[in-house]
Design a protein around this motif. Structure first.
Motif, PDB file in Angstrom:
ATOM      1  N   ASP A 113       0.908  -1.298  -0.031  1.00  0.00           N
ATOM      2  CA  ASP A 113       0.297   0.057   0.056  1.00  0.00           C
ATOM      3  C   ASP A 113       0.898   1.201  -0.067  1.00  0.00           C
ATOM      4  O   ASP A 113       0.378   2.314  -0.029  1.00  0.00           O
ATOM      5  CB  ASP A 113      -0.762   0.041   1.218  1.00  0.00           C
ATOM      6  N   ASP A 114       2.191   1.308   0.215  1.00  0.00           N
ATOM      7  CA  ASP A 114       2.812   2.217   0.397  1.00  0.00           C
ATOM      8  C   ASP A 114       4.182   2.445  -0.343  1.00  0.00           C
ATOM      9  O   ASP A 114       5.076   2.893   0.182  1.00  0.00           O
ATOM     10  CB  ASP A 114       3.283   2.219   1.929  1.00  0.00           C
ATOM     11  N   VAL A 115       3.902   1.982  -1.611  1.00  0.00           N
ATOM     12  CA  VAL A 115       5.071   2.113  -2.686  1.00  0.00           C
ATOM     13  C   VAL A 115       5.174   3.564  -3.115  1.00  0.00           C
ATOM     14  O   VAL A 115       4.308   4.138  -3.408  1.00  0.00           O
ATOM     15  CB  VAL A 115       4.970   1.185  -3.888  1.00  0.00           C
ATOM     16  N   ASP A 116       6.426   4.147  -2.953  1.00  0.00           N
ATOM     17  CA  ASP A 116       6.628   5.659  -3.257  1.00  0.00           C
ATOM     18  C   ASP A 116       7.994   5.695  -3.801  1.00  0.00           C
ATOM     19  O   ASP A 116       8.983   5.965  -3.061  1.00  0.00           O
ATOM     20  CB  ASP A 116       6.359   6.440  -2.154  1.00  0.00           C
ATOM     21  N   LEU A 117       8.377   5.175  -5.168  1.00  0.00           N
ATOM     22  CA  LEU A 117       9.755   5.042  -5.637  1.00  0.00           C
ATOM     23  C   LEU A 117       9.952   5.857  -7.017  1.00  0.00           C
ATOM     24  O   LEU A 117       9.051   6.284  -7.635  1.00  0.00           O
ATOM     25  CB  LEU A 117       9.997   3.850  -6.044  1.00  0.00           C
ATOM     26  N   ILE A 118      11.050   6.361  -7.001  1.00  0.00           N
ATOM     27  CA  ILE A 118      11.521   7.269  -8.377  1.00  0.00           C
ATOM     28  C   ILE A 118      12.775   6.415  -9.041  1.00  0.00           C
ATOM     29  O   ILE A 118      13.613   6.279  -8.351  1.00  0.00           O
ATOM     30  CB  ILE A 118      11.734   8.472  -8.158  1.00  0.00           C
ATOM     31  N   THR A 119      12.579   5.775 -10.233  1.00  0.00           N
ATOM     32  CA  THR A 119      13.635   5.198 -10.730  1.00  0.00           C
ATOM     33  C   THR A 119      14.245   6.231 -12.062  1.00  0.00           C
ATOM     34  O   THR A 119      13.268   6.815 -12.583  1.00  0.00           O
ATOM     35  CB  THR A 119      13.423   3.692 -11.498  1.00  0.00           C
ATOM     36  N   ILE A 120      15.395   6.303 -11.952  1.00  0.00           N
ATOM     37  CA  ILE A 120      16.305   7.098 -12.765  1.00  0.00           C
ATOM     38  C   ILE A 120      16.866   6.245 -13.806  1.00  0.00           C
ATOM     39  O   ILE A 120      18.082   5.862 -13.064  1.00  0.00           O
ATOM     40  CB  ILE A 120      16.482   8.497 -12.325  1.00  0.00           C
ATOM     41  N   ARG A 121      16.714   6.259 -15.022  1.00  0.00           N
ATOM     42  CA  ARG A 121      17.318   5.445 -15.802  1.00  0.00           C
ATOM     43  C   ARG A 121      18.303   6.152 -16.922  1.00  0.00           C
ATOM     44  O   ARG A 121      17.642   7.167 -17.571  1.00  0.00           O
ATOM     45  CB  ARG A 121      16.329   4.569 -16.649  1.00  0.00           C
ATOM     46  N   GLU A 122      19.566   5.906 -16.839  1.00  0.00           N
ATOM     47  CA  GLU A 122      20.368   6.354 -18.193  1.00  0.00           C
ATOM     48  C   GLU A 122      19.682   6.049 -19.368  1.00  0.00           C
ATOM     49  O   GLU A 122      19.455   4.662 -19.499  1.00  0.00           O
ATOM     50  CB  GLU A 122      21.934   6.077 -17.910  1.00  0.00           C
ATOM     51  N   ASN A 123      19.622   6.888 -20.497  1.00  0.00           N
ATOM     52  CA  ASN A 123      18.754   6.466 -21.451  1.00  0.00           C
ATOM     53  C   ASN A 123      19.456   6.382 -22.742  1.00  0.00           C
ATOM     54  O   ASN A 123      19.107   6.155 -23.755  1.00  0.00           O
ATOM     55  CB  ASN A 123      17.754   7.529 -21.512  1.00  0.00           C
ATOM     56  N   THR A 124      20.952   6.695 -22.728  1.00  0.00           N
ATOM     57  CA  THR A 124      21.226   6.891 -23.975  1.00  0.00           C
ATOM     58  C   THR A 124      22.655   5.698 -24.430  1.00  0.00           C
ATOM     59  O   THR A 124      23.233   5.678 -25.431  1.00  0.00           O
ATOM     60  CB  THR A 124      22.143   8.193 -24.215  1.00  0.00           C
ATOM     61  N   GLU A 125      22.920   5.287 -23.544  1.00  0.00           N
ATOM     62  CA  GLU A 125      24.186   4.056 -23.760  1.00  0.00           C
ATOM     63  C   GLU A 125      24.186   2.791 -22.853  1.00  0.00           C
ATOM     64  O   GLU A 125      22.994   2.126 -23.357  1.00  0.00           O
ATOM     65  CB  GLU A 125      25.725   5.157 -23.218  1.00  0.00           C
ATOM     66  N   ILE A 146      30.138   2.791 -21.397  1.00  0.00           N
ATOM     67  CA  ILE A 146      29.896   3.709 -20.268  1.00  0.00           C
ATOM     68  C   ILE A 146      30.556   4.846 -20.381  1.00  0.00           C
ATOM     69  O   ILE A 146      31.844   4.728 -20.544  1.00  0.00           O
ATOM     70  CB  ILE A 146      29.818   3.103 -18.919  1.00  0.00           C
ATOM     71  N   THR A 147      30.041   5.966 -20.256  1.00  0.00           N
ATOM     72  CA  THR A 147      31.073   7.216 -20.514  1.00  0.00           C
ATOM     73  C   THR A 147      30.730   8.109 -19.188  1.00  0.00           C
ATOM     74  O   THR A 147      29.707   7.991 -18.486  1.00  0.00           O
ATOM     75  CB  THR A 147      30.524   8.190 -21.747  1.00  0.00           C
ATOM     76  N   ARG A 148      32.033   8.829 -18.827  1.00  0.00           N
ATOM     77  CA  ARG A 148      31.852   9.569 -17.777  1.00  0.00           C
ATOM     78  C   ARG A 148      30.796  10.800 -17.882  1.00  0.00           C
ATOM     79  O   ARG A 148      30.302  11.167 -17.050  1.00  0.00           O
ATOM     80  CB  ARG A 148      33.460  10.206 -17.666  1.00  0.00           C
ATOM     81  N   LYS A 149      30.794  11.133 -19.178  1.00  0.00           N
ATOM     82  CA  LYS A 149      29.791  12.254 -19.557  1.00  0.00           C
ATOM     83  C   LYS A 149      28.327  11.893 -19.035  1.00  0.00           C
ATOM     84  O   LYS A 149      27.719  12.853 -18.572  1.00  0.00           O
ATOM     85  CB  LYS A 149      30.143  12.582 -21.047  1.00  0.00           C
ATOM     86  N   ALA A 150      27.889  10.834 -19.815  1.00  0.00           N
ATOM     87  CA  ALA A 150      26.651  10.342 -19.775  1.00  0.00           C
ATOM     88  C   ALA A 150      26.149   9.916 -18.133  1.00  0.00           C
ATOM     89  O   ALA A 150      25.121  10.357 -17.740  1.00  0.00           O
ATOM     90  CB  ALA A 150      26.295   9.318 -20.498  1.00  0.00           C
ATOM     91  N   SER A 151      27.303   9.527 -17.518  1.00  0.00           N
ATOM     92  CA  SER A 151      26.982   8.836 -15.931  1.00  0.00           C
ATOM     93  C   SER A 151      26.972  10.171 -15.041  1.00  0.00           C
ATOM     94  O   SER A 151      26.071  10.155 -14.237  1.00  0.00           O
ATOM     95  CB  SER A 151      28.320   8.050 -15.724  1.00  0.00           C
ATOM     96  N   LEU A 185      32.840   2.639 -13.350  1.00  0.00           N
ATOM     97  CA  LEU A 185      33.122   4.189 -13.653  1.00  0.00           C
ATOM     98  C   LEU A 185      31.588   4.721 -13.577  1.00  0.00           C
ATOM     99  O   LEU A 185      31.479   5.934 -12.934  1.00  0.00           O
ATOM    100  CB  LEU A 185      33.155   4.261 -15.174  1.00  0.00           C
ATOM    101  N   PHE A 186      30.464   3.968 -13.607  1.00  0.00           N
ATOM    102  CA  PHE A 186      29.258   4.787 -13.442  1.00  0.00           C
ATOM    103  C   PHE A 186      29.143   4.960 -11.750  1.00  0.00           C
ATOM    104  O   PHE A 186      28.741   6.049 -11.335  1.00  0.00           O
ATOM    105  CB  PHE A 186      28.162   3.445 -13.624  1.00  0.00           C
ATOM    106  N   LEU A 187      29.346   4.175 -10.765  1.00  0.00           N
ATOM    107  CA  LEU A 187      29.762   4.458  -9.466  1.00  0.00           C
ATOM    108  C   LEU A 187      30.303   5.353  -9.115  1.00  0.00           C
ATOM    109  O   LEU A 187      30.160   6.163  -8.232  1.00  0.00           O
ATOM    110  CB  LEU A 187      29.796   3.033  -8.934  1.00  0.00           C
ATOM    111  N   GLN A 188      31.550   5.553  -9.683  1.00  0.00           N
ATOM    112  CA  GLN A 188      32.519   6.651  -9.236  1.00  0.00           C
ATOM    113  C   GLN A 188      32.035   7.952  -9.492  1.00  0.00           C
ATOM    114  O   GLN A 188      32.143   8.991  -8.760  1.00  0.00           O
ATOM    115  CB  GLN A 188      33.798   6.555 -10.071  1.00  0.00           C
ATOM    116  N   CYS A 189      31.137   8.065 -10.654  1.00  0.00           N
ATOM    117  CA  CYS A 189      30.549   9.269 -11.160  1.00  0.00           C
ATOM    118  C   CYS A 189      29.547   9.449  -9.986  1.00  0.00           C
ATOM    119  O   CYS A 189      29.206  10.911  -9.639  1.00  0.00           O
ATOM    120  CB  CYS A 189      29.939   9.310 -12.366  1.00  0.00           C
TER     121      CYS A 189
END
Ligand code: NAD
Length: 337
Positions: A113-125, A146-151, A185-189
């Motif tokens: 009854d109490d789900v309230d999440l936001i997923t944010i997905r990288e969309n280009t690579e 995976i690029t530093r720029k997009a991450s 790299l994604f995590l480092q960003c």
């Protein structure tokens, strides 16, 4: 109110159930007296050589000019030598982040009854770079980029989103224990951006563990940010937590402030043209678009009309266990307004 100058927004009704649910959005927006002037674009029947897809250059230009739009589902023709419509939009409009809120709808009972999440997905690579080939017979290779720029771009968006929406925590989802370089790299960003937001709690969660935690107790999470493929999978998992694809909206964020909202689901060819589709996901995407335009009052009105209609239970589409048609359900929402 009707006295204000209408805001121009691009509308792609799309394929399959798209035109039926887009019609529903137009009716509900009219009932709520929303000052939006829709600039409608249909998917073409021929490939436009300028885009190498069924989307014309004029359609893309419409979004670039209006900077805001709503998109119905578009079917992906398989193996025909031109680009997928969704991929064309993402690349050409530089839609780098896909934001999918997922919350329990009051009045529609699911396991939680109490789900309230936001997923944010990288969309280009990531795995969606389209770089696949056969090395030798029996061996194929797919390249994950995976690029530093997009991450950095998606991590910055996620933390800014958390801050501006009063969220408390950001979880970076990964498999860096195996994909050391790419997910590393994604995590480092994410780590770097997190340091700039000491007020937001930050954690790193391995994707397999994240799935287990989500189905056991979704309230453990708040905002989740992740590379492309994981985002694709996790956001459908989250949709399942609150009642399925008929209910979940999303918004694609591009450079130069572009926002293109769309339902998470596809063109549903199995029910297309039968007046059976649930328009809620596209309607709630329209609500996200209105919030982006700071038309908060009308966004709230439409949002409550949808929630109340579903909660009353008298008019529900088949995916929610009801017997209403798309048009009956739409009319019930309009009556609430
Ligand atoms: P789908 O989301 O179209 O359908 C999956 C199931 O959910 C079907 O049983 C369908 O009837 C049901 N469903 C989906 N939306 C619904 C709604 N609003 N109301 C009631 N039931 C609904 O997924 P699919 O069948 O895998 O894909 C069909 C086509 O859509 C494919 O060509 C695919 O490439 C495309 N697609 C497009 C997008 C997009 O435009 N963003 C997203 C996903 C799939």
């Amino acid at each position: 109110s009707s006295s204000t100058t209408p805001i121009k927004a691009t509308l792609f009704p799309g394929d399959g159930i798209g035109p039926e649910i887009a019609e529903s959005v137009k009716q509900v927006f009219t009932a709520a007296d929303v000052a939006i002037d829709w600039d409608e674009h249909y998917v073409s029947t021929e490939v436009d050589p300028r885009t190498n897809s069924f989307l014309t250059r004029e359609s893309l230009q419409s979004v670039l000019d209006n900077k805001v739009g709503l998109k119905g589902p578009m079917a992906t023709p398989i193996g025909k030598g031109h680009r997928s419509l969704n991929l064309t939009l993402r690349k050409e409009l530089n839609l780098y982040a896909n934001v999918r809120p997922c919350y329990s709808l009051p009045g529609y009972k699911t396991r939680y009854d109490d789900v309230d999440l936001i997923t944010i997905r990288e969309n280009t690579e990531g795995e969606y770079s389209g770089l696949e080939h056969q090395v030798v017979k029996g061996v194929v290779e797919s390249i994950k980029i995976i690029t530093r720029k997009a991450s950095m771009r998606v991590a910055e968006y996620a933390f800014l989103y958390a801050k501006t929406h009063g969220r408390k925590k950001v979880s970076a989802i990964h498999k860096a224990n195996i994909m050391r370089k790419t997910d590393g790299l994604f995590l480092q960003c994410c780590d770097e951006v997190a340091e700039k937001y000491p007020e937001i709690e930050y954690e790193k969660v391995v994707i397999d563990n994240c799935c287990m935690m989500l189905v056991k107790n979704p309230t453990l999470f708040d905002v989740l940010v992740m590379p492309n493929l994981y985002g694709d999978i996790i956001s459908d998992l989250c949709a399942g937590l609150v009642g399925g694809l008929g209910l979940t909206p999303s918004c694609n964020i591009g450079e130069d402030g572009i926002a293109l909202a769309e339902a998470v689901h596809g063109s549903a060819p199995d029910i297309a043209g039968k007046n059976l589709a649930n328009p809620t996901a596209l309607l709630l995407s329209g609500v996200m678009m209105l919030r982006h335009l700071k038309l908060n009052k009308q966004a709230e009105q439409i949002h409550s009309a949808i929630i109340n209609t579903i909660a009353e239970g008298k008019y529900r589409t088949a995916d929610l266990g009801g017997t209403s048609t798309t048009t009956e359900f739409t009319k019930a929402i309009c009556d609430h307004l």
